[in-house]
Motif scaffolding. Sequence first.
Motif, PDB file in Angstrom:
ATOM      1  N   ALA A  60       0.901  -1.111  -0.227  1.00 57.82           N
ATOM      2  CA  ALA A  60      -0.009  -0.190  -0.130  1.00 57.82           C
ATOM      3  C   ALA A  60       0.787   1.257   0.000  1.00 57.82           C
ATOM      4  CB  ALA A  60      -0.814  -0.124   1.301  1.00 57.82           C
ATOM      5  N   TRP A  61       0.484   2.081  -0.976  1.00 59.08           N
ATOM      6  CA  TRP A  61       1.331   3.398  -0.949  1.00 59.08           C
ATOM      7  C   TRP A  61       0.444   4.471  -0.579  1.00 59.08           C
ATOM      8  CZ3 TRP A  61       1.091  -0.386  -4.752  1.00 59.08           C
ATOM      9  CH2 TRP A  61       2.333  -0.871  -5.108  1.00 59.08           C
TER      10      TRP A  61
ATOM     11  N   GLN B 269      -4.631   9.360   5.739  1.00 61.04           N
ATOM     12  CA  GLN B 269      -3.710   8.836   5.296  1.00 61.04           C
ATOM     13  C   GLN B 269      -4.551   7.818   4.101  1.00 61.04           C
ATOM     14  OE1 GLN B 269      -0.488   8.795   5.135  1.00 61.04           O
ATOM     15  NE2 GLN B 269      -0.490  10.490   6.477  1.00 61.04           N
ATOM     16  N   ASP B 270      -4.331   8.102   2.731  1.00 58.54           N
ATOM     17  CA  ASP B 270      -5.155   7.624   1.874  1.00 58.54           C
ATOM     18  C   ASP B 270      -3.950   7.015   0.684  1.00 58.54           C
ATOM     19  OD1 ASP B 270      -7.259   8.635   2.803  1.00 58.54           O
ATOM     20  OD2 ASP B 270      -7.811  10.054   1.278  1.00 58.54           O
ATOM     21  N   GLY B 271      -4.456   6.008   0.078  1.00 53.56           N
ATOM     22  CA  GLY B 271      -3.487   5.569  -1.172  1.00 53.56           C
ATOM     23  C   GLY B 271      -4.151   4.264  -1.685  1.00 53.56           C
ATOM     24  N   ALA B 272      -3.134   3.827  -2.713  1.00 47.64           N
ATOM     25  CA  ALA B 272      -3.526   2.646  -3.549  1.00 47.64           C
ATOM     26  C   ALA B 272      -2.963   1.295  -2.565  1.00 47.64           C
ATOM     27  CB  ALA B 272      -3.039   2.835  -4.899  1.00 47.64           C
ATOM     28  N   TYR B 273      -3.554  -0.069  -3.044  1.00 51.08           N
ATOM     29  CA  TYR B 273      -3.329  -0.910  -2.413  1.00 51.08           C
ATOM     30  C   TYR B 273      -3.243  -2.193  -3.638  1.00 51.08           C
ATOM     31  CZ  TYR B 273      -4.001  -5.325   0.010  1.00 51.08           C
ATOM     32  OH  TYR B 273      -3.916  -6.645   0.635  1.00 51.08           O
ATOM     33  N   VAL B 274      -2.141  -3.030  -3.859  1.00 57.10           N
ATOM     34  CA  VAL B 274      -2.231  -4.058  -4.542  1.00 57.10           C
ATOM     35  C   VAL B 274      -1.685  -5.269  -4.108  1.00 57.10           C
ATOM     36  CG1 VAL B 274      -0.984  -4.872  -6.891  1.00 57.10           C
ATOM     37  CG2 VAL B 274      -1.679  -2.353  -6.600  1.00 57.10           C
ATOM     38  N   SER B 275      -2.307  -6.483  -4.106  1.00 58.95           N
ATOM     39  CA  SER B 275      -2.094  -7.686  -3.880  1.00 58.95           C
ATOM     40  C   SER B 275      -2.158  -8.789  -4.771  1.00 58.95           C
ATOM     41  CB  SER B 275      -2.841  -8.050  -2.466  1.00 58.95           C
ATOM     42  OG  SER B 275      -2.875  -9.013  -2.056  1.00 58.95           O
ATOM     43  N   LEU B 276      -1.046  -9.525  -4.637  1.00 56.55           N
ATOM     44  CA  LEU B 276      -1.083 -10.574  -5.675  1.00 56.55           C
ATOM     45  C   LEU B 276      -0.992 -11.987  -4.711  1.00 56.55           C
ATOM     46  CD1 LEU B 276      -0.952 -11.474  -8.610  1.00 56.55           C
ATOM     47  CD2 LEU B 276       1.775 -11.356  -8.116  1.00 56.55           C
TER      48      LEU B 276
ATOM     49  N   TRP C 254      -8.551   1.041  -3.241  1.00 57.01           N
ATOM     50  CA  TRP C 254      -8.179   2.390  -2.532  1.00 57.01           C
ATOM     51  C   TRP C 254      -8.500   2.482  -1.197  1.00 57.01           C
ATOM     52  CZ3 TRP C 254      -5.283   6.143  -4.404  1.00 57.01           C
ATOM     53  CH2 TRP C 254      -5.333   7.549  -3.730  1.00 57.01           C
ATOM     54  N   LEU C 255      -7.396   2.779  -0.247  1.00 56.22           N
ATOM     55  CA  LEU C 255      -7.440   2.624   1.092  1.00 56.22           C
ATOM     56  C   LEU C 255      -7.884   4.118   1.766  1.00 56.22           C
ATOM     57  CD1 LEU C 255      -4.291   0.400   1.924  1.00 56.22           C
ATOM     58  CD2 LEU C 255      -6.712  -0.188   1.394  1.00 56.22           C
ATOM     59  N   SER C 256      -8.527   4.195   2.791  1.00 54.02           N
ATOM     60  CA  SER C 256      -8.745   5.584   3.415  1.00 54.02           C
ATOM     61  C   SER C 256      -8.576   5.055   5.041  1.00 54.02           C
ATOM     62  CB  SER C 256     -10.202   6.152   3.165  1.00 54.02           C
ATOM     63  OG  SER C 256     -10.110   7.239   3.802  1.00 54.02           O
ATOM     64  N   LEU C 257      -7.397   5.270   5.364  1.00 52.60           N
ATOM     65  CA  LEU C 257      -6.710   4.973   6.757  1.00 52.60           C
ATOM     66  C   LEU C 257      -6.995   6.007   7.749  1.00 52.60           C
ATOM     67  CD1 LEU C 257      -4.117   2.165   5.749  1.00 52.60           C
ATOM     68  CD2 LEU C 257      -6.618   2.095   5.868  1.00 52.60           C
ATOM     69  N   GLY C 258      -7.487   7.198   7.483  1.00 55.22           N
ATOM     70  CA  GLY C 258      -7.340   8.426   8.465  1.00 55.22           C
ATOM     71  C   GLY C 258      -6.133   8.548   9.061  1.00 55.22           C
ATOM     72  N   ASN C 259      -5.984   8.873  10.406  1.00 55.23           N
ATOM     73  CA  ASN C 259      -5.023   9.365  11.058  1.00 55.23           C
ATOM     74  C   ASN C 259      -3.918   8.470  11.437  1.00 55.23           C
ATOM     75  OD1 ASN C 259      -3.227  10.752  12.967  1.00 55.23           O
ATOM     76  ND2 ASN C 259      -4.642  12.553  13.368  1.00 55.23           N
ATOM     77  N   ILE C 260      -2.729   8.208  11.194  1.00 56.42           N
ATOM     78  CA  ILE C 260      -1.541   7.187  11.429  1.00 56.42           C
ATOM     79  C   ILE C 260      -0.654   7.880  12.218  1.00 56.42           C
ATOM     80  CG2 ILE C 260      -0.332   5.444  10.906  1.00 56.42           C
ATOM     81  CD1 ILE C 260      -2.172   4.645   8.597  1.00 56.42           C
ATOM     82  N   ALA C 261      -0.222   7.554  13.392  1.00 58.16           N
ATOM     83  CA  ALA C 261       0.973   8.359  14.300  1.00 58.16           C
ATOM     84  C   ALA C 261       1.036   9.662  13.892  1.00 58.16           C
ATOM     85  CB  ALA C 261       2.170   7.767  13.733  1.00 58.16           C
ATOM     86  N   GLY C 262      -0.247  10.495  13.980  1.00 58.09           N
ATOM     87  CA  GLY C 262      -0.036  11.828  14.085  1.00 58.09           C
ATOM     88  C   GLY C 262       0.002  12.695  12.599  1.00 58.09           C
ATOM     89  N   LEU C 263      -0.230  11.807  11.555  1.00 53.79           N
ATOM     90  CA  LEU C 263      -0.317  12.388  10.157  1.00 53.79           C
ATOM     91  C   LEU C 263      -1.623  11.859   9.765  1.00 53.79           C
ATOM     92  CD1 LEU C 263       3.290  11.051   8.771  1.00 53.79           C
ATOM     93  CD2 LEU C 263       2.683  13.435   9.875  1.00 53.79           C
TER      94      LEU C 263
ATOM     95  N   VAL D 101     -12.332   0.686  -0.979  1.00 53.49           N
ATOM     96  CA  VAL D 101     -13.010   0.140  -2.041  1.00 53.49           C
ATOM     97  C   VAL D 101     -11.952  -0.894  -2.839  1.00 53.49           C
ATOM     98  CG1 VAL D 101     -14.728   2.015  -2.347  1.00 53.49           C
ATOM     99  CG2 VAL D 101     -12.463   1.968  -3.265  1.00 53.49           C
ATOM    100  N   TYR D 102     -12.445  -2.004  -3.191  1.00 50.36           N
ATOM    101  CA  TYR D 102     -11.665  -2.891  -3.741  1.00 50.36           C
ATOM    102  C   TYR D 102     -12.047  -3.689  -5.090  1.00 50.36           C
ATOM    103  CZ  TYR D 102     -14.451  -6.549  -1.846  1.00 50.36           C
ATOM    104  OH  TYR D 102     -15.505  -7.512  -1.348  1.00 50.36           O
TER     105      TYR D 102
END
Lengths: 286, 144
Positions: free
Chosen positions: A75-76, A275-282, A263-272, A247-248
């Motif tokens: 995940a980026w 946090q959104d971004g793309a996810y790829v899994s094989l 597409w991830l929407s993970l909210g607040n992580i460690a004060g930042l 959403v996947y």
Amino acid sequence: MLAPFPPALGKGIAALAITHALLISGTAFAGSRIIGTGGVSAIEGAAGGGLSPWAVLTSTASEQEFGATASLSRAWLDDYRLTVKAASANLYDRVEVSVARQTLDLVTLGGELEQTIVGGKVRLFGDVLYNPWGIWSAGFQHKRVADDSIPKALGAQDGQGNDVYLSASKLVFGAVAGRNLLLNATLRNTEANQGGLLGFGGDNDGRQWVAEGSLGVFVTPQWVVGMEYRQKPDLLGAAEEDDWQSVYSAYFFNKHVSLTTAWLSLGNIAGLASQDGAYVSLQAAF
Amino acid sequence: MRFPRYPAALLMALWLTGCAAQDTTQPSLYSRLGGMDTIEAVVENMLYRVADDPNVVVFFANTNIDHFADAFATQLCDISDGPCQYKGPPMDRAHQHMGINDAHFNRVVEYLTDALGEEGVPLAAQNELLGRLAPLHADVMRRQ
């Protein structure tokens, strides 16, 4: 790392070679369960959707069969990069065991966090397709961070912890415009911060039950699109934590190879924040 | 807690498509499957696949295949609201003590699904038929 030929690249090439062989091999040696009914690899190693475990057991092994999977996920996010290497096994469609190694690169803050998760899941009863009550499973995850100095600096009490969960999954035939709808619900008891990467326990609150849910529409028998929601505890006063959502899309080339994008929407992580971004899994399944 | 944005949007989309799909004048599943001609073609197609699978074909060793094909086609016609009435034995008695496990059952489901696809049955009709057949799993497995 700037080594001329990083070991990860070698592993990646080997994984690609195996995946390529599996893509060609079609259904040879596959378990007999219907394609897609093993889900994909969740980031904690269990069979699931991505963020959350599902009640289904990994691979397509049925009773009297054995199955195994290996997966590589990344995940980026805005300020982080998560890498997950995971493997799981299915014994007779009754017991699933899994192991996952998560590495969170702190791109903005510098450094990395790493944890290992060993999990088990038992199918209590039912079947995702045939049983009117779906499939019900119970699972546990033992998590241990590699280095607890950052988690403890943020207020975590432990560098290791355990989650237990109860999960139910059910496929509803022809529910959405003639397409099959997959429903999942999971109740998890946890004291993990950000899934465990930020340690366990904190100064805000203690162990608690959280709810996770997902749904997916099988657009075709090989392609499911949907979304997930994962409630999370918020135990660290110094690092606010939000619920996760995604959403996947998961595409099953055959019973051996699936590719999940999200597409991830993970909210607040460690004060930042946010946090959104793309996810790829094989995933490769045997 | 923040209001979850994505789930709300998807539930709304599902609800809307669900409404759109609820056509009161929708023809019966039987006719959407393609009627008796298609059902008979599907059964024959499926049985060729079964015949090629040594793990499954053993269960048909003492079966009159023509009789089975007629009975199964009638059952599919009946369960899809077609003009047939299945008069064969109930599923638990028809399969009792055969030693069928989930692996065998799943294989036959796959052969039926593949046959439905190959005979051109639309995916929505396939899914609805599988949904009506799914509860038979419990009956088939009851006396194994």
